[in-house]
Write a protein that holds these residues in place. Structure first.
Motif, PDB file in Angstrom:
ATOM      1  N   LYS A  18     -21.640 -49.134  23.988  1.00 19.31           N
ATOM      2  CA  LYS A  18     -20.960 -49.933  22.957  1.00 19.31           C
ATOM      3  C   LYS A  18     -21.570 -51.320  22.816  1.00 19.31           C
ATOM      4  CE  LYS A  18     -16.540 -47.568  23.129  1.00 19.31           C
ATOM      5  NZ  LYS A  18     -15.107 -47.677  23.385  1.00 19.31           N
ATOM      6  N   ASN A  19     -22.105 -51.878  23.910  1.00 23.37           N
ATOM      7  CA  ASN A  19     -22.697 -53.214  23.858  1.00 23.37           C
ATOM      8  C   ASN A  19     -24.149 -53.211  23.368  1.00 23.37           C
ATOM      9  OD1 ASN A  19     -24.107 -52.219  26.050  1.00 23.37           O
ATOM     10  ND2 ASN A  19     -23.376 -53.761  27.500  1.00 23.37           N
ATOM     11  N   GLY A  20     -24.700 -52.016  23.059  1.00 22.88           N
ATOM     12  CA  GLY A  20     -26.053 -51.919  22.537  1.00 22.88           C
ATOM     13  C   GLY A  20     -27.127 -51.655  23.573  1.00 22.88           C
ATOM     14  N   ASP A  21     -26.765 -51.662  24.848  1.00 18.21           N
ATOM     15  CA  ASP A  21     -27.726 -51.362  25.912  1.00 18.21           C
ATOM     16  C   ASP A  21     -27.951 -49.849  25.991  1.00 18.21           C
ATOM     17  OD1 ASP A  21     -27.588 -54.047  26.496  1.00 18.21           O
ATOM     18  OD2 ASP A  21     -26.598 -53.799  28.442  1.00 18.21           O
ATOM     19  N   PRO A  22     -29.140 -49.417  26.397  1.00 22.51           N
ATOM     20  CA  PRO A  22     -29.369 -47.986  26.602  1.00 22.51           C
ATOM     21  C   PRO A  22     -28.457 -47.438  27.704  1.00 22.51           C
ATOM     22  CG  PRO A  22     -31.453 -49.180  26.555  1.00 22.51           C
ATOM     23  CD  PRO A  22     -30.370 -50.203  26.608  1.00 22.51           C
ATOM     24  N   ALA A  23     -27.785 -46.316  27.428  1.00 24.13           N
ATOM     25  CA  ALA A  23     -26.914 -45.668  28.409  1.00 24.13           C
ATOM     26  C   ALA A  23     -27.542 -44.371  28.926  1.00 24.13           C
ATOM     27  CB  ALA A  23     -25.554 -45.373  27.796  1.00 24.13           C
ATOM     28  N   ALA A  24     -28.399 -43.749  28.098  1.00 21.48           N
ATOM     29  CA  ALA A  24     -29.083 -42.514  28.480  1.00 21.48           C
ATOM     30  C   ALA A  24     -30.233 -42.291  27.506  1.00 21.48           C
ATOM     31  CB  ALA A  24     -28.119 -41.329  28.449  1.00 21.48           C
ATOM     32  N   PHE A  25     -31.174 -41.450  27.909  1.00 22.22           N
ATOM     33  CA  PHE A  25     -32.241 -41.059  26.985  1.00 22.22           C
ATOM     34  C   PHE A  25     -32.589 -39.597  27.224  1.00 22.22           C
ATOM     35  CE2 PHE A  25     -34.358 -42.886  30.681  1.00 22.22           C
ATOM     36  CZ  PHE A  25     -35.406 -42.018  30.939  1.00 22.22           C
TER      37      PHE A  25
END
Length: 93
Positions: A18-25
């Motif tokens: 939600k904050n725009g950081d990568p969480a997974a790829f």
């Protein structure tokens, strides 16, 4: 034995928190879940060395630790290109 970093340069799909950081790829059909807080890093292109007007001055990199399905975690660099696409740039091992 310590592994040397490996240059990957593969296009990946990135799931953002939600904050725009990568969480997974998603790389090579597998989801890699980010562990901990990814670090945003910006590198400067040497635009002054060319005669062209720069379209991109900084490159956005994210250094993060991730694991595929609970396997051993690795450190990776993800790059977001000017067109919004994501590239898995480096596997630090």
């Amino acid at each position: 034995m310590t592994r040397m970093p490996g240059k990957i340069d593969a296009t990946v799909d990135v799931i953002l928190a939600k904050n725009g950081d990568p969480a997974a790829f998603i790389w090579d059909r597998f989801e890699h879940t980010v562990i901990g807080q990814p670090q945003a890093i910006f590198t400067r292109h040497p635009w002054w060395e060319t005669s062209a007007i720069p379209t991109l001055i900084d490159t956005e990199l994210w250094r993060l630790d991730a694991s595929r399905g609970g396997a051993e975690q690795h450190r990776y660099d993800l790059r977001r290109d000017a067109d919004g696409s994501w590239v898995l740039a480096v596997d630090w091992g």
